[in-house]
Scaffold this motif. Structure first.
Motif, PDB file in Angstrom:
ATOM      1  N   ALA A 444       0.800  -1.228   0.000  1.00 13.02           N
ATOM      2  CA  ALA A 444       0.000   0.000   0.000  1.00 13.02           C
ATOM      3  C   ALA A 444       0.828   1.271   0.000  1.00 13.02           C
ATOM      4  O   ALA A 444       0.290   2.346  -0.263  1.00 13.02           O
ATOM      5  N   ASP A 446       3.155   4.231  -1.184  1.00 14.71           N
ATOM      6  CA  ASP A 446       3.383   4.834  -2.499  1.00 14.71           C
ATOM      7  C   ASP A 446       4.815   4.640  -2.974  1.00 14.71           C
ATOM      8  O   ASP A 446       5.058   4.383  -4.151  1.00 14.71           O
ATOM      9  N   ASN A 451       5.439  -0.765  -5.748  1.00 15.72           N
ATOM     10  CA  ASN A 451       4.618   0.176  -6.502  1.00 15.72           C
ATOM     11  C   ASN A 451       5.426   0.987  -7.498  1.00 15.72           C
ATOM     12  O   ASN A 451       4.875   1.510  -8.467  1.00 15.72           O
ATOM     13  N   LYS A 479      -0.562  -1.652  -5.053  1.00 18.71           N
ATOM     14  CA  LYS A 479      -1.921  -1.151  -4.817  1.00 18.71           C
ATOM     15  C   LYS A 479      -2.933  -1.894  -5.682  1.00 18.71           C
ATOM     16  O   LYS A 479      -4.079  -2.113  -5.260  1.00 18.71           O
ATOM     17  N   GLN A 525      -4.590   4.113   2.828  1.00 15.37           N
ATOM     18  CA  GLN A 525      -4.188   2.816   2.298  1.00 15.37           C
ATOM     19  C   GLN A 525      -5.294   1.775   2.427  1.00 15.37           C
ATOM     20  O   GLN A 525      -5.557   1.023   1.477  1.00 15.37           O
TER      21      GLN A 525
END
Length: 1502
Positions: A444, A446, A451, A479, A525
């Motif tokens: 979750a 960033d 990610n 995500k 998140q």
């Protein structure tokens, strides 16, 4: 550190070797003649002396001649096999020294060496007894063999495999922790390592022994038993008992051996694996390989025994990889080949093995080819292999953070959308094992590598997801895993939904503490998870509803949260000293404090949950208590029937038949809300037979509003315990969801006080949420306020305007009290201070809603409400001069008094009667007044009315528009105060509202109303018209006004559209509007917000299902189709060109996909046919529009039915169309001409067929199992005018021209006013023209009939006023209607038009608007059956009163030319007639039972 060796007497062996003595002086005999053995004590003394002297000799310079005689005598069998253990131990020590002193040449033959080492092995077995007196000799022997390395002599012995095997077996047995031997592993490992290094080959049994040690650390295989629980598999015979995490000594020995002898052990292990894999190969089991071909080999799969051996080998490989990965350098390529095997079980096993190996080490660098091939198994053809792969991949993602784990994140996300349910289920199951840190920091976050990883060059992009191109689609995979997992809660397979929902709920449960503490990062998140879970409420499938009950009450808001401890009071307290008197009071207070603290913790969790929900999810959660009320009523009747049934023994005076009938009905109703209704009903009947009166009372405790939370929880526990003791688990499976649904778990009287406390303190920023929950609680469950209404009244006094500390949250508190006062007026406090506070709110409250709710409380609960009403009326109007000409916008408390008047005229009409005219005039003047020029006023110059500036939020509204909205409410409430009386003033109010709608919200003659004000006024007027359209005032809204009102559904402002449609849905669901208002919702076909449009489509389908099962709502939605046709032909955009008709066909298609099914398609087609037998009553001169739309509807219905493979049959009954909209033909000649004429232009039929086939919405869409519903971005109609188009005539010249050419299009040629678009305009072909073009030509014959009847079955003798409009022609035979067939039409659909969706049409239940009672428990319709062809009779003629559906051939071009001769020159238009499909026969639909949360419409009568 290497331990020092010691002599049998305890001296250091190193020290002895350094001694200067080099000649052995021992000369006593050790052998004896047969029958004259040496005495044991003498022999032991001699051997001791010899051993000491040998140990003292060093290897360098020793006199080997002095050693010859003792060496020969020691090798005698009588000594090595002596019966005394001490003798054998001393002999072994002496022999070990002889080998040391003669190194490297042993003074013995091969046979003697064989006996000597056999003696060594036998002596070393003495280590098994740690208390042995010869333990020192054994240790000396072991150290000598390790230090001198004399063990290598075994390699010179012929046939030494037996000794080698015995040595390995003995050493590994001695390494068993149960043997009690300590600190000898090093020497044994050293000896075995020397032996392996020296031997050219090892016996296979030895390799097996070494490999078996690694299996000691492997867990025993786990199998699944029949009940679904874990069951231990068979443990390998060579394994000992499984030990703890600490590795056993034998494992350490084997690990050290493999690491020390990498090359040789790698060769032996590779050979071991090769044999196992070869044995598992199909060719090894063929009796005659020469006579069998490759095809025969392929059909021979590995047996169970082969796979068992292969699994053991793979288990060994995994343990070897953990201990010494270097020895697998030749095995890993074999595993890679297994990944490519034809047999799926072998690939699955290899995939699992390599996946576990990847948890440790660096497989990517040591075996890159194998790693790449393993990653490719993500797309294996076998679902089982893919499932094993993703299971391992999730574990790697959890355990590792390097590039190996990052490379798998995109593949895991893709596997969540795998086509096979087993794979999706496995991913969800594996995701449940992820810990909180992994979820928040890896998936979750960033800036997590998972990610930031770009998958454009990964295996996922090259082998699985080649279409991925943009950067947004190749990043953010962490995500995407969470978002795709959220879609699994709507998976088409229930067990996948179960795992997905539990996994998501568990994630939120882990994050709850951080979310509650205000961690915005964690909330961003994972805070969206409950909304996704509660969205499944709208799927309305019994299995999903049961699953949601369990997840909601066991994970999101656990029933036992915080844990309710067992009572620690009572008898235990009496036993303690000094527990009497004051100490008991202290304990009681402490107990009460703990209870309150527990209630506060639970409420905090509820408020945190509600705060994070979106609006749709909030409506679902707030519908749960509404459902509780309905279920509680049913459960009460069911329990009463169980008591009367008395286990089948009916008491005297009780009607047995009635009891059985009631029990049957209500058990059936409850069972229909559960999966497997037949089984659920059987379980409920078993519960009734138990006749546990205690359980009956406990269940009543659960849904009693007076029960506190602890009482409910304890009752639930006791019910489960009592039923569990009956050994009938099936009863609990069916009863537990029902208990959750009937119990006061969310809205409980114990929760009111903590909610009020949060609303006061705003702790954790939950104040606004607490107010919202209070408001919902008051409207749905006001009974829970009884115990806490005093606290609410105190709260009102604290925040009253006179208290000096007004609070905007007081509005929600006032609304909560108003809801309670309506339901329980006598329980509302009547304290003087409270009443004064309410009067203060009514006159000075801000915002004005506070005044409204305060008046409501006073009018329902005050003992002298008439006096209060009179005083309030006088207080409000005393400062208003007659006519209200001198008031000023923004005057102090002006809005509060206006809101107070609006509520008073509704709730106290008698007290307002004397001032009614003054109030009405005052409100009317407000509507006609604007701000003075010197006051600031919003301007719209240069503004785009479709942009956001056309709408102002509540906080941005100025006093002028607020006053006008309140003035409208005053006028409307004046009408509502006498519902069954229609006077002149009421008609004037209706006209005012219609004028606002017609003029687009403009009321001022100067046309100076700002756009934001006009939007608000349009919405308010439209909603007020809906509110007034009750049976008492419905007739005041003429068909022309109704058509104007309907176009508000296509308003240029999205907030107006949404507010109007939501209010319309609410009133329709509550039964407050006549069925004709259903026509408005079908104008949503061109709504630009596709998500909302599909939500409304699902709502329509849900209402259609509900009405179809209602006794009074039969064929209501089908009958609406005639009104829809009338509405469409008077739509400002209607035209007769191909493009216009194609556009309007989408309205019909939208209606069909939300209403039509195989049972009612014939009726809808019949209605479309009947429309061609009438004239348009609203605009008789333009009746051709009706005929165009009739034929258009028939064509679309035919194509839609063909696409769905439905048969259109002849409708046997007769229905009459509304007399207010349709007029009969003038004569039979006109009827015959119309029936013979084809109005649709050529080429349109083919376009309609293509439109139906290519439409994305031939069935109700639902969230896909693999992705969320994708929006197409379809632009709503391009609106350039106002809603007054229907009422504003065009210039006379254009009107005359339009009337003279009735067959031509009546579109206005006036150029449309261009505007800026706030969003990029859609292409011209996907765009609708304005719904409010000011110059649009529409001719109406304004006629407001006294009767506007709906469809109903036509009787033989009907009253003349509502007679069939075509009855005058019943004596005439209807002329033959020719049909044409679409040229070039091809039936390309082979699937019957069924939409392949991951979620079946279980979601066709009402999605509630704000405040709407929602149907939440609708069963799923029956699964579609395979279509069967059925012959359709051909009917060439159709009577005037009975429509006949026929299938005809299109006339040839020559025939059409002949038929058209002699006619006036005009554009040729082929005729059309109904036909029916012969594709399928009707299918059965599962009957569904619906319930409404506000009233049990489908609950059987008692």
């Amino acid at each position: 550190m290497v331990p020092q060796s010691r002599t049998p007497q305890g001296d250091s062996l190193t020290d002895v070797e350094d001694a200067p003595s080099s000649t052995l002086t021992f000369n006593e005999p050790l052998s004896w003649k047969a029958g004259k053995p040496i005495a044991l004590n003498i022999l032991l003394a001699r051997l001791g002396t010899l051993s000491k002297q040998l140990a003292s000799l060093g290897q360098e310079g020793v006199d080997r001649d002095s050693l010859a005689i003792p060496a020969k005598e020691l090798a005698h069998v009588s000594l090595m096999q002596h019966r005394d253990e001490g003798v054998r131990a001393l002999v072994a020590c002496c022999l070990a020294d002889m080998l040391r002193l003669h190194a490297p040449d042993a003074p013995y033959t091969a046979n003697q060496l064989k006996d000597i080492f056999a003696c060594f092995v036998k002596c070393l077995q003495g280590f098994e007894d740690p208390e042995s007196k010869n333990h020192g000799h054994y240790l000396y022997l072991l150290e000598s063999l390790s230090t001198v390395k004399s063990i290598v002599l075994i390699s010179d012995i012929p046939e030494s495999e037996e000794i080698t095997l015995s040595l390995f077996t003995t050493f590994f047995d001695l390494a068993n922790p149960d043997a009690g031997v300590r600190n000898i592993e090093y020497h044994m490992t050293d000896i075995l390592t020397q032996l392996i290094e020296e031997c050219n080959s090892l016996p296979s049994e030895v390799v097996d022994i070494i490999m078996a040690q690694f299996l000691r650390m492997a867990p025993a295989p786990v199998q699944i038993n029949k009940k679904g629980g874990p069951a231990r598999g068979e443990v390998d015979e060579k394994q000992t008992k499984l030990t703890s995490v600490v590795p056993p000594p034998a494992y350490n020995m084997a690990k050290s051996i493999c690491n020390a002898c990498v090359d040789k052990m790698a060769r032996h292990i590779c050979q071991y694996f090769s044999e196992v894999v070869l044995d598992a190969a199909p060719s090894r089991r063929l009796g005659s390989p020469e006579g069998e071909g490759e095809e025969d080999v392929k059909h021979h799969e590995p047996t169970h025994e082969d796979l068992h051996d292969l699994r053991k080998a793979h288990l060994l490989a995994k343990e070897l990889w953990k201990a010494c990965p270097q020895v697998l350098q030749n095995v890993i390529p074999q595993l890679e080949q297994e990944l490519l095997a034809d047999n799926g079980e072998i690939r699955k096993l290899a995939c699992e093995t390599i996946g576990e190996m990847a948890l440790t080490g660096n497989l990517l660098s040591s075996a890159p080819a194998t790693w790449k091939e393993w990653v490719k198994r993500a797309n294996d053809k076998s679902p089982g292999v893919r499932a094993k792969w993703v299971q391992a991949a999730v574990r790697i993602l959890k355990e590792r953070t390097d590039n190996m784990a990052v490379q798998l994140v995109d593949l895991i996300a893709l596997k969540l959308n795998d086509l096979d349910e087993q794979v999706r289920f496995t991913v969800c199951q594996a995701m449940r094992s992820l810990d909180y840190l992994t979820i928040t920091t890896k998936l979750a976050a960033d800036q997590s590598p998972f990610n930031l990883y770009n998958s454009s060059n990964s295996i996922a992009a090259t082998n699985i997801n080649r279409k991925v191109k943009t950067e947004g689609e190749t990043k953010g995979w962490g995500k995407k895993i969470l978002l795709t997992l959220a879609e699994r809660v709507r998976d088409k397979k229930i067990h996948v939904r179960l795992e997905g929902m539990r996994c998501l709920a568990r994630m939120w449960d882990m994050a709850y503490k951080d979310i509650a503490d205000g961690n915005e990062v964690v909330f961003a998140q994972l805070g969206w998870i409950p909304s996704k879970i509660l969205d499944t409420f709208y799927i309305n499938d019994p299995e999903v509803n049961v699953l949601l009950d369990h997840v909601l009450h066991e994970i999101l808001i656990p029933v036992n949260y915080p844990p309710i401890e067992k009572e620690r009071y009572g008898a235990e307290l009496d036993k303690a000293a000094g527990t009497k008197g004051k100490s008991k009071e202290v304990d009681s207070k402490e107990r009460e404090r703990e209870i309150m603290e527990g209630d506060k913790k639970r409420v905090r969790r509820l408020l945190v949950l509600v705060k994070g929900l979106d609006q749709k999810a909030k409506r679902a959660l707030f519908a749960v208590p509404l459902r509780q009320i309905s279920y509680a009523k049913v459960m009460e009747v069911f329990l009463k029937a169980c008591e009367d049934n008395n286990s089948g023994v009916i008491e005297e005076g009780v009607d047995e038949a009635a009891v059985q009938t009631t029990l049957e009905k209500f058990s059936f109703w409850l069972s229909q809300k559960l999966p497997e209704p037949l089984k659920a009903k059987e379980n409920l009947q078993k519960f009734a037979k138990l006749h546990d009166r205690r359980c009956y009372q406990l269940i009543r405790f659960c849904f009693n509003p007076d029960s506190d939370y602890r009482t409910v929880v304890k009752a639930l526990k006791e019910i489960k315990k009592r039923i569990g003791e009956t050994a009938q688990q099936g009863i609990l499976d069916s009863l537990t969801p029902l208990l959750y649904r009937v119990s006061q778990l969310i809205y409980n009287k114990s929760h009111v006080a903590p909610i009020i406390e949060f609303s006061r303190s705003n702790e954790l920023a939950l104040g606004s949420t607490a107010h919202e929950v209070l408001k919902e609680m008051s409207s749905s469950s006001p009974a829970v306020f009884k115990a806490n209404v005093k606290a609410l009244s105190d709260l009102l006094q604290e925040c009253s305007p006179t208290s000096g500390s007004p609070d905007r949250g007081a509005v929600d508190t006032l609304k909560a009290c108003a809801g309670f006062a309506k339901s329980y007026p006598n329980d509302m406090p009547r304290e003087r201070n409270l009443l004064q506070s309410l009067v203060s709110f009514a006159l000075t409250g801000s915002p004005p809603a506070a005044a409204k709710h305060a008046v409501t409380i006073l009018m329902y609960s005050a003992s002298r409400k008439e006096l209060y009403a009179s005083d309030l009326v006088q207080s409000c109007i005393k400062d208003f001069k007659l006519g209200g000409k001198d008031f000023k916008f923004g005057e102090k408390h002006f809005l509060a008094k206006l809101a107070c008047l609006g509520q008073l005229v509704l709730l106290a009409p008698e007290q307002c009667e004397d001032e009614a005219k003054t109030i009405r005039d005052f409100a009317s003047n407000i509507l006609q007044t604007s701000k003075p020029a010197d006051e600031p006023k919003p301007t719209d110059e240069g503004e785009d009315e479709e942009s956001n500036s056309a709408w102002a939020e509540e906080a941005e509204l100025d006093d002028e528009i607020k006053a006008k909205l309140l003035a409208l409410r005053v006028l409307v409430n004046l009408v509502r105060s006498h519902p069954n009386v229609n006077n002149t003033q009421d008609i004037a109010t209706i006209k005012t509202l219609n004028k606002i709608v017609a003029n687009g919200g403009e009321l001022l003659q100067t046309k100076g109303t700002p756009a934001s004000h006009r939007s608000r006024l349009r919405l308010a007027a439209a909603q007020h018209l809906l509110k007034l359209a009750t049976p008492g005032h419905d007739d005041l809204i003429s068909p022309v006004d109704f058509n104007r009102l309907a176009v508000v559904a296509q308003d240029r402002c999205p907030q107006v559209r949404q507010g109007f449609i939501n209010k319309l849905k609410k009133y329709l669901a509550n039964g407050r509007l006549s069925p004709r208002f259903y026509t408005i919702v079908f104008l949503m076909a061109y709504e630009s917000n596709e998500g909302w449009r599909e939500e409304v489509a699902i709502w329509i389908r849900g209402r259609a299902n509900t009405l179809s099962k209602s006794a009074t709502g039969h064929n209501v939605v089908e009958a609406v189709f005639a009104r829809l046709m009338s509405l469409l032909i008077h739509h400002p955009d209607f035209g007769k060109q191909v493009k216009d008709l194609t556009d309007f066909s989408k309205y019909i298609l939208f209606y069909l996909r939300t209403v039509a099914n195989e049972e009612n398609i014939s009726l809808i087609y019949y209605i479309a046919q009947r429309a061609k037998q009438y004239r348009d009553k609203l605009s008789p001169d333009n009746s051709d529009n009706l005929y165009y739309l009739s034929e258009l509807s028939q064509a679309v219905i035919r194509h839609y039915a063909d696409h769905q493979k439905w048969a259109i049959l002849t409708w046997p009954g007769k229905l009459r169309l509304p007399a207010a909209l349709f007029a009969p033909m003038q004569d039979a000649k006109e009827s015959q001409e119309i029936s013979q004429k084809t109005f649709l232009p050529e080429g349109l039929d083919k376009k309609l067929g293509n439109l139906v086939r290519t439409s994305k919405h031939n069935a109700i869409p639902s969230t896909s199992s693999n992705a969320a519903v994708a929006t197409t971005g379809r632009k709503r109609k391009n609106e350039t005018g106002t809603a007054s188009a229907a009422a504003n005539p065009a210039p006379k010249s254009k009107k005359a021209k339009a009337e003279s050419t009735s067959t031509r299009s009546k579109k206005s040629t006036t150029k449309k006013k261009t505007r800026k678009e706030s969003t990029p305009p859609p292409p011209e072909k996907g765009r609708r023209r304005s719904g409010r073009h000011a110059n649009k030509v529409t001719n109406y014959t304004v006629d407001t009939p006294s009767d506007d009847e709906e469809f109903e079955e036509e009787e033989s003798d009907v009253d003349e006023e509502m007679a069939d409009a075509s009855s005058e022609q019943q004596s005439e035979s209807e002329p033959e209607v020719r049909s044409r067939r679409a040229s070039g039409r091809s039936r390309t659909s082979t699937g019957g038009g069924r939409r392949k969706s991951s979620v079946s049409i279980k979601a066709a239940e009402s999605i509630p608007a704000e405040g709407e009672s929602m149907d939440v428990d609708e069963p799923e319709p029956a699964t579609e059956k395979e279509p069967e062809k059925a012959a359709a009779p051909v009917a060439p003629m159709a009577a005037a009163t009975t429509a006949t559906v026929a299938v005809r051939k299109r006339p040839t071009r020559a025939q059409a030319q002949v038929a058209s001769k002699g006619k006036a020159p005009e554009k040729k238009q082929p005729v059309t007639s109904p036909r029916r499909s012969s594709r399928s026969k009707p299918k059965e639909q599962q009957e569904k039972i619906d319930w409404n949360s506000s009233e049990l419409s489908d609950v059987p009568d008692e």
